[in-house]
Design a protein around this motif. Structure first.
Motif, PDB file in Angstrom:
ATOM      1  N   THR A  64       0.832  -1.203   0.000  1.00  0.00           N
ATOM      2  CA  THR A  64       0.000   0.000   0.000  1.00  0.00           C
ATOM      3  C   THR A  64       0.869   1.256   0.000  1.00  0.00           C
ATOM      4  O   THR A  64       1.996   1.254   0.515  1.00  0.00           O
ATOM      5  N   GLN A  65       0.340   2.324  -0.566  1.00  0.00           N
ATOM      6  CA  GLN A  65       1.052   3.602  -0.541  1.00  0.00           C
ATOM      7  C   GLN A  65       1.234   4.072   0.895  1.00  0.00           C
ATOM      8  O   GLN A  65       2.283   4.653   1.247  1.00  0.00           O
ATOM      9  N   GLU A  66       0.235   3.810   1.735  1.00  0.00           N
ATOM     10  CA  GLU A  66       0.337   4.203   3.142  1.00  0.00           C
ATOM     11  C   GLU A  66       1.491   3.479   3.820  1.00  0.00           C
ATOM     12  O   GLU A  66       2.210   4.059   4.641  1.00  0.00           O
ATOM     13  N   GLY A  67       1.668   2.204   3.469  1.00  0.00           N
ATOM     14  CA  GLY A  67       2.764   1.434   4.041  1.00  0.00           C
ATOM     15  C   GLY A  67       4.125   1.965   3.614  1.00  0.00           C
ATOM     16  O   GLY A  67       5.060   2.054   4.428  1.00  0.00           O
ATOM     17  N   ILE A  68       4.247   2.318   2.354  1.00  0.00           N
ATOM     18  CA  ILE A  68       5.500   2.879   1.849  1.00  0.00           C
ATOM     19  C   ILE A  68       5.808   4.194   2.550  1.00  0.00           C
ATOM     20  O   ILE A  68       6.948   4.458   2.968  1.00  0.00           O
ATOM     21  N   GLU A  69       4.783   5.043   2.710  1.00  0.00           N
ATOM     22  CA  GLU A  69       4.991   6.321   3.379  1.00  0.00           C
ATOM     23  C   GLU A  69       5.368   6.126   4.838  1.00  0.00           C
ATOM     24  O   GLU A  69       6.195   6.875   5.389  1.00  0.00           O
ATOM     25  N   ALA A  70       4.765   5.114   5.493  1.00  0.00           N
ATOM     26  CA  ALA A  70       5.103   4.832   6.891  1.00  0.00           C
ATOM     27  C   ALA A  70       6.553   4.374   7.019  1.00  0.00           C
ATOM     28  O   ALA A  70       7.259   4.756   7.962  1.00  0.00           O
ATOM     29  N   LEU A  71       7.005   3.571   6.070  1.00  0.00           N
ATOM     30  CA  LEU A  71       8.397   3.112   6.094  1.00  0.00           C
ATOM     31  C   LEU A  71       9.342   4.300   5.887  1.00  0.00           C
ATOM     32  O   LEU A  71      10.344   4.443   6.600  1.00  0.00           O
ATOM     33  N   TYR A  72       9.026   5.131   4.931  1.00  0.00           N
ATOM     34  CA  TYR A  72       9.872   6.296   4.656  1.00  0.00           C
ATOM     35  C   TYR A  72       9.909   7.221   5.879  1.00  0.00           C
ATOM     36  O   TYR A  72      10.980   7.726   6.251  1.00  0.00           O
ATOM     37  N   ALA A  73       8.764   7.406   6.496  1.00  0.00           N
ATOM     38  CA  ALA A  73       8.700   8.279   7.676  1.00  0.00           C
ATOM     39  C   ALA A  73       9.493   7.706   8.841  1.00  0.00           C
ATOM     40  O   ALA A  73      10.067   8.453   9.641  1.00  0.00           O
ATOM     41  N   ALA A  74       9.550   6.370   8.927  1.00  0.00           N
ATOM     42  CA  ALA A  74      10.268   5.719  10.027  1.00  0.00           C
ATOM     43  C   ALA A  74      11.773   5.960   9.954  1.00  0.00           C
ATOM     44  O   ALA A  74      12.475   5.790  10.956  1.00  0.00           O
ATOM     45  N   ALA A  75      12.266   6.365   8.795  1.00  0.00           N
ATOM     46  CA  ALA A  75      13.692   6.706   8.681  1.00  0.00           C
ATOM     47  C   ALA A  75      14.005   8.025   9.380  1.00  0.00           C
ATOM     48  O   ALA A  75      15.181   8.343   9.605  1.00  0.00           O
ATOM     49  N   ASN A  76      12.981   8.789   9.721  1.00  0.00           N
ATOM     50  CA  ASN A  76      13.118  10.046  10.467  1.00  0.00           C
ATOM     51  C   ASN A  76      14.062  11.034   9.783  1.00  0.00           C
ATOM     52  O   ASN A  76      14.814  11.765  10.443  1.00  0.00           O
ATOM     53  N   GLY A  77      14.047  11.044   8.466  1.00  0.00           N
ATOM     54  CA  GLY A  77      14.865  11.994   7.739  1.00  0.00           C
ATOM     55  C   GLY A  77      16.326  11.634   7.626  1.00  0.00           C
ATOM     56  O   GLY A  77      17.115  12.376   7.024  1.00  0.00           O
ATOM     57  N   ARG A  78      16.718  10.501   8.166  1.00  0.00           N
ATOM     58  CA  ARG A  78      18.130  10.109   8.100  1.00  0.00           C
ATOM     59  C   ARG A  78      18.485   9.674   6.675  1.00  0.00           C
ATOM     60  O   ARG A  78      17.727   8.914   6.046  1.00  0.00           O
ATOM     61  N   PRO A  79      19.586  10.113   6.130  1.00  0.00           N
ATOM     62  CA  PRO A  79      19.991   9.689   4.791  1.00  0.00           C
ATOM     63  C   PRO A  79      20.159   8.175   4.717  1.00  0.00           C
ATOM     64  O   PRO A  79      20.770   7.562   5.600  1.00  0.00           O
ATOM     65  N   ILE A  80      19.616   7.579   3.675  1.00  0.00           N
ATOM     66  CA  ILE A  80      19.653   6.124   3.497  1.00  0.00           C
ATOM     67  C   ILE A  80      20.835   5.783   2.600  1.00  0.00           C
ATOM     68  O   ILE A  80      20.906   6.210   1.447  1.00  0.00           O
ATOM     69  N   ASP A  81      21.776   5.030   3.144  1.00  0.00           N
ATOM     70  CA  ASP A  81      22.966   4.637   2.387  1.00  0.00           C
ATOM     71  C   ASP A  81      22.722   3.398   1.543  1.00  0.00           C
ATOM     72  O   ASP A  81      23.205   3.299   0.416  1.00  0.00           O
ATOM     73  N   LEU A  82      21.978   2.440   2.109  1.00  0.00           N
ATOM     74  CA  LEU A  82      21.736   1.165   1.449  1.00  0.00           C
ATOM     75  C   LEU A  82      20.245   0.856   1.483  1.00  0.00           C
ATOM     76  O   LEU A  82      19.637   0.859   2.551  1.00  0.00           O
ATOM     77  N   LEU A  83      19.667   0.582   0.324  1.00  0.00           N
ATOM     78  CA  LEU A  83      18.269   0.158   0.244  1.00  0.00           C
ATOM     79  C   LEU A  83      18.224  -1.219  -0.388  1.00  0.00           C
ATOM     80  O   LEU A  83      18.669  -1.401  -1.525  1.00  0.00           O
TER      81      LEU A  83
END
Length: 261
Positions: A64-83
């Motif tokens: 779900t789009q909501e799930g993707i947004e929740a995952l992105y938000a859980a990073a708390n703005g920290r730069p993602i080095d590895l996905l």
């Protein structure tokens, strides 16, 4: 020096859990996600790995789009080095016998959700000109998947998307790698209702081996890795075999009742 921050989806079991384990042992801070509560158990186990950084778990539906947004938000703005975009669903049986809701779930998880996540995180990486992406495709994407039609088609999409995105990012410091395993010893075949098939009942590859080869290829910046000699041969043959013949061969592996006991 700051620890690298990694996100691994589909990390409660199988290849995703093994990818997360490697990240923990490499000293990464981790955000792991899956659509089942076992993700919390996985996180607890990973925290015991030597050298592990912070391990956060998120129980979320990545279809779900909501799930993707929740995952992105859980990073708390920290730069993602590895996905490591590993979340995926399988589905056995004949296409017309499958429930449409389950078909939609495969498409929404494997294709739509993964695409949305790659677009969101990929844009962040491009702005920073830094990052590595590992997409879990499959050698199944080379073959019309009789009695596994939607799953194989979804993996064909991911394989193709991975190579296209890699080319578009050629002049950046971002790498995209496609991990293409064959049949692997995970809960996949049970969840896909394929335990009575030949492919579901035969010996399979070790998920730890698959994850290690994928992780190492990602860190080297390689475009793709097909794990295991048998799978390398199979994928090479698929490139020169007519699609109709491939579909017939796949039927022998995936048709219900094809298991040999």
């Amino acid at each position: 020096m700051d620890r690298q921050f990694a996100i691994v989806t589909g990390a409660s079991t199988g290849i995703g859990l093994e990818l997360a384990r490697i990240c923990a042992r490499e000293g990464c801070d981790l955000l792991i996600a899956a659509d089942e509560p076992e993700i919390e158990t996985a996180a607890a186990r990973l925290r015991n790995e030597p050298g592990a950084g912070t391990i956060e778990a998120l129980h979320v539906d990545l279809a779900t789009q909501e799930g993707i947004e929740a995952l992105y938000a859980a990073a708390n703005g920290r730069p993602i080095d590895l996905l490591m975009a590993n979340a995926g669903r399988g589905l056995g049986h004949a296409f017309l016998d499958q429930e449409l809701a389950r078909i939609r779930d495969v498409i929404d998880t494997n294709i739509t959700g993964t695409t949305c996540l790659l677009h969101r995180v990929g844009n962040d990486m491009r702005r920073r000109n830094h990052g590595r992406i590992l997409i879990t495709g499959s050698i199944a994407g080379f073959t019309p998947g009789s009695f596994q039609a939607v799953y194989n088609a979804s993996k064909s999409y991911l394989n193709s998307l991975s190579f296209a995105l890699r080319e578009e990012l050629r002049d950046t410091a971002i790498t995209v790698t496609c991990l293409m395993p064959g049949a692997t010893e995970t809960a996949f075949f049970e969840r896909a209702d394929m335990l009575d098939t030949k492919v579901g009942s035969e010996a399979k590859d070790d998920p730890a081996m698959v994850a290690r080869q994928g992780f190492d290829a990602m860190m080297r910046g390689e475009g793709d890795v097909v794990t295991g000699l048998k799978n390398k041969i199979q994928s090479a043959m698929a490139n020169i075999t007519p699609a109709e013949r491939l579909a017939k061969q796949h039927r022998k592996m995936a048709e219900p009742g094809s298991a040999r006991h």
